[in-house]
Design a protein around this motif. Sequence first.
Motif, PDB file in Angstrom:
ATOM      1  N   LEU A  86      16.788  55.380 -18.473  1.00  8.22           N
ATOM      2  CA  LEU A  86      15.575  56.198 -18.559  1.00  8.22           C
ATOM      3  C   LEU A  86      14.502  55.483 -19.378  1.00  8.22           C
ATOM      4  CD1 LEU A  86      13.973  58.740 -18.026  1.00  8.22           C
ATOM      5  CD2 LEU A  86      15.136  59.792 -19.988  1.00  8.22           C
ATOM      6  N   ARG A  87      14.872  54.915 -20.511  1.00  9.52           N
ATOM      7  CA  ARG A  87      13.882  54.187 -21.317  1.00  9.52           C
ATOM      8  C   ARG A  87      13.277  53.026 -20.528  1.00  9.52           C
ATOM      9  NH1 ARG A  87      17.543  55.462 -25.236  1.00  9.52           N
ATOM     10  NH2 ARG A  87      18.575  53.429 -25.187  1.00  9.52           N
ATOM     11  N   ALA A  88      14.100  52.315 -19.786  1.00  7.34           N
ATOM     12  CA  ALA A  88      13.596  51.195 -18.975  1.00  7.34           C
ATOM     13  C   ALA A  88      12.669  51.709 -17.876  1.00  7.34           C
ATOM     14  CB  ALA A  88      14.760  50.415 -18.371  1.00  7.34           C
ATOM     15  N   ALA A  89      13.051  52.808 -17.236  1.00 10.29           N
ATOM     16  CA  ALA A  89      12.217  53.377 -16.171  1.00 10.29           C
ATOM     17  C   ALA A  89      10.896  53.886 -16.734  1.00 10.29           C
ATOM     18  CB  ALA A  89      12.971  54.499 -15.454  1.00 10.29           C
ATOM     19  N   GLN A  90      10.929  54.514 -17.909  1.00 10.47           N
ATOM     20  CA  GLN A  90       9.689  54.989 -18.530  1.00 10.47           C
ATOM     21  C   GLN A  90       8.768  53.817 -18.866  1.00 10.47           C
ATOM     22  OE1 GLN A  90      11.568  57.285 -21.663  1.00 10.47           O
ATOM     23  NE2 GLN A  90      10.775  59.186 -20.796  1.00 10.47           N
ATOM     24  N   ALA A  91       9.331  52.748 -19.374  1.00  6.18           N
ATOM     25  CA  ALA A  91       8.506  51.571 -19.692  1.00  6.18           C
ATOM     26  C   ALA A  91       7.870  51.007 -18.427  1.00  6.18           C
ATOM     27  CB  ALA A  91       9.357  50.510 -20.393  1.00  6.18           C
ATOM     28  N   GLU A  92       8.635  50.925 -17.357  1.00  8.27           N
ATOM     29  CA  GLU A  92       8.093  50.427 -16.087  1.00  8.27           C
ATOM     30  C   GLU A  92       7.029  51.374 -15.548  1.00  8.27           C
ATOM     31  OE1 GLU A  92       7.237  48.316 -12.628  1.00  8.27           O
ATOM     32  OE2 GLU A  92       7.991  47.734 -14.588  1.00  8.27           O
ATOM     33  N   TYR A  93       7.269  52.674 -15.647  1.00  5.13           N
ATOM     34  CA  TYR A  93       6.301  53.672 -15.188  1.00  5.13           C
ATOM     35  C   TYR A  93       4.980  53.504 -15.950  1.00  5.13           C
ATOM     36  CZ  TYR A  93       4.217  58.135 -13.961  1.00  5.13           C
ATOM     37  OH  TYR A  93       3.359  59.092 -13.500  1.00  5.13           O
ATOM     38  N   LEU A 118      15.673  61.356 -14.547  1.00  3.34           N
ATOM     39  CA  LEU A 118      15.985  60.054 -13.947  1.00  3.34           C
ATOM     40  C   LEU A 118      15.661  60.027 -12.455  1.00  3.34           C
ATOM     41  CD1 LEU A 118      19.338  59.087 -15.682  1.00  3.34           C
ATOM     42  CD2 LEU A 118      17.250  57.707 -15.632  1.00  3.34           C
ATOM     43  N   THR A 119      16.045  61.074 -11.761  1.00  6.50           N
ATOM     44  CA  THR A 119      15.778  61.147 -10.321  1.00  6.50           C
ATOM     45  C   THR A 119      14.272  61.151 -10.056  1.00  6.50           C
ATOM     46  OG1 THR A 119      17.846  62.308  -9.924  1.00  6.50           O
ATOM     47  CG2 THR A 119      16.125  62.526  -8.242  1.00  6.50           C
ATOM     48  N   ALA A 120      13.553  61.980 -10.808  1.00  5.93           N
ATOM     49  CA  ALA A 120      12.113  62.093 -10.588  1.00  5.93           C
ATOM     50  C   ALA A 120      11.386  60.792 -10.878  1.00  5.93           C
ATOM     51  CB  ALA A 120      11.538  63.224 -11.437  1.00  5.93           C
ATOM     52  N   ARG A 124       9.347  58.550  -8.146  1.00  2.00           N
ATOM     53  CA  ARG A 124       7.904  58.413  -8.279  1.00  2.00           C
ATOM     54  C   ARG A 124       7.447  56.999  -8.591  1.00  2.00           C
ATOM     55  NH1 ARG A 124       6.576  63.465 -12.012  1.00  2.00           N
ATOM     56  NH2 ARG A 124       4.647  62.286 -12.294  1.00  2.00           N
ATOM     57  N   LEU A 125       8.330  56.137  -9.058  1.00  2.00           N
ATOM     58  CA  LEU A 125       7.943  54.744  -9.324  1.00  2.00           C
ATOM     59  C   LEU A 125       7.457  54.033  -8.065  1.00  2.00           C
ATOM     60  CD1 LEU A 125      10.524  53.474 -11.943  1.00  2.00           C
ATOM     61  CD2 LEU A 125       8.033  53.323 -12.113  1.00  2.00           C
ATOM     62  N   GLY A 126       7.890  54.485  -6.896  1.00  5.25           N
ATOM     63  CA  GLY A 126       7.471  53.859  -5.649  1.00  5.25           C
ATOM     64  C   GLY A 126       6.142  54.358  -5.117  1.00  5.25           C
ATOM     65  N   ASN A 127       5.540  55.333  -5.774  1.00  8.56           N
ATOM     66  CA  ASN A 127       4.273  55.891  -5.310  1.00  8.56           C
ATOM     67  C   ASN A 127       3.113  54.927  -5.521  1.00  8.56           C
ATOM     68  OD1 ASN A 127       5.523  58.288  -4.631  1.00  8.56           O
ATOM     69  ND2 ASN A 127       4.989  59.306  -6.545  1.00  8.56           N
ATOM     70  N   PRO A 129      -0.668  54.344  -6.845  1.00  7.37           N
ATOM     71  CA  PRO A 129      -1.300  54.923  -8.034  1.00  7.37           C
ATOM     72  C   PRO A 129      -2.073  56.228  -7.781  1.00  7.37           C
ATOM     73  CG  PRO A 129      -1.509  52.555  -8.104  1.00  7.37           C
ATOM     74  CD  PRO A 129      -0.915  52.903  -6.749  1.00  7.37           C
ATOM     75  N   GLU A 130      -2.831  56.322  -6.709  1.00  9.60           N
ATOM     76  CA  GLU A 130      -3.587  57.557  -6.445  1.00  9.60           C
ATOM     77  C   GLU A 130      -2.661  58.726  -6.150  1.00  9.60           C
ATOM     78  OE1 GLU A 130      -6.851  57.328  -3.716  1.00  9.60           O
ATOM     79  OE2 GLU A 130      -7.549  55.441  -4.580  1.00  9.60           O
ATOM     80  N   GLU A 131      -1.596  58.472  -5.385  1.00  7.76           N
ATOM     81  CA  GLU A 131      -0.622  59.520  -5.085  1.00  7.76           C
ATOM     82  C   GLU A 131       0.073  59.968  -6.365  1.00  7.76           C
ATOM     83  OE1 GLU A 131       3.392  60.222  -2.362  1.00  7.76           O
ATOM     84  OE2 GLU A 131       2.656  58.196  -2.678  1.00  7.76           O
ATOM     85  N   GLU A 132       0.445  59.020  -7.206  1.00 11.95           N
ATOM     86  CA  GLU A 132       1.138  59.359  -8.451  1.00 11.95           C
ATOM     87  C   GLU A 132       0.225  60.127  -9.395  1.00 11.95           C
ATOM     88  OE1 GLU A 132       3.792  60.170 -11.241  1.00 11.95           O
ATOM     89  OE2 GLU A 132       4.158  59.551  -9.174  1.00 11.95           O
ATOM     90  N   ARG A 133      -1.029  59.765  -9.423  1.00  9.26           N
ATOM     91  CA  ARG A 133      -1.981  60.480 -10.288  1.00  9.26           C
ATOM     92  C   ARG A 133      -2.077  61.950  -9.872  1.00  9.26           C
ATOM     93  NH1 ARG A 133      -5.380  59.110 -14.232  1.00  9.26           N
ATOM     94  NH2 ARG A 133      -7.406  60.128 -14.311  1.00  9.26           N
ATOM     95  N   ALA A 134      -2.092  62.203  -8.578  1.00 14.47           N
ATOM     96  CA  ALA A 134      -2.134  63.589  -8.091  1.00 14.47           C
ATOM     97  C   ALA A 134      -0.844  64.330  -8.458  1.00 14.47           C
ATOM     98  CB  ALA A 134      -2.352  63.616  -6.578  1.00 14.47           C
ATOM     99  N   LEU A 135       0.288  63.656  -8.329  1.00 16.12           N
ATOM    100  CA  LEU A 135       1.564  64.282  -8.712  1.00 16.12           C
ATOM    101  C   LEU A 135       1.622  64.550 -10.216  1.00 16.12           C
ATOM    102  CD1 LEU A 135       4.110  62.320  -6.493  1.00 16.12           C
ATOM    103  CD2 LEU A 135       3.605  64.761  -6.389  1.00 16.12           C
ATOM    104  N   ALA A 136       1.145  63.603 -11.022  1.00 11.93           N
ATOM    105  CA  ALA A 136       1.131  63.793 -12.473  1.00 11.93           C
ATOM    106  C   ALA A 136       0.239  64.977 -12.840  1.00 11.93           C
ATOM    107  CB  ALA A 136       0.664  62.519 -13.170  1.00 11.93           C
ATOM    108  N   ALA A 137      -0.902  65.116 -12.176  1.00  7.60           N
ATOM    109  CA  ALA A 137      -1.791  66.251 -12.439  1.00  7.60           C
ATOM    110  C   ALA A 137      -1.101  67.571 -12.097  1.00  7.60           C
ATOM    111  CB  ALA A 137      -3.089  66.106 -11.638  1.00  7.60           C
TER     112      ALA A 137
END
Length: 156
Positions: A86-93, A118-120, A124-127, A129-137
């Motif tokens: 999770l820490r590695a995935a968060q850093a990459e995100y 972890l699943t989420a 979402r790492l494959g999104n 940037p614009e798609e991920e920004r909408a999901l984050a919002a």
Amino acid sequence: MARLNAAAPDAAEAALLRCCASRRWARRLAAHRPYPDLDALLAAADEASYDLTPDDLDEALAGETASPRPLVGARGRGTLAAHTALRAAQAEYERRFRHSFVVCLDGFRDAEVLNAVLTAIHDRLGNEPEEERALAAEELRRIARGRLAHLAASRA
């Protein structure tokens, strides 16, 4: 709800900023008080969330640097490895999208939280940037709703 409605504007805005770190969002909700009930407050919050400008969203995301809910409940074999992943995935995100990963965990039992995060994050790492920004919002909107419900129910 009564305490939020009766609070001084600055105090109401400060309380609302703990629900969503966009000053414009908090000012807007504070300015439209009093709310007759939780549903009215949540509807106003949703509307304000949908109206966030890119700068407002940046401000709100910047306020989410620390996880509001520790990942408790995960115990046993593989837990240390899962937290390391999770820490590695968060850093990459954060490297990829330039903001903290946010996900609403309302409705998950403590034992499910680590796996859900972890699943989420991996999904979402494959999104783009614009798609991920909408999901984050959208996740921020959902998180704010949960925090508002808690705020409205609190007596302190």
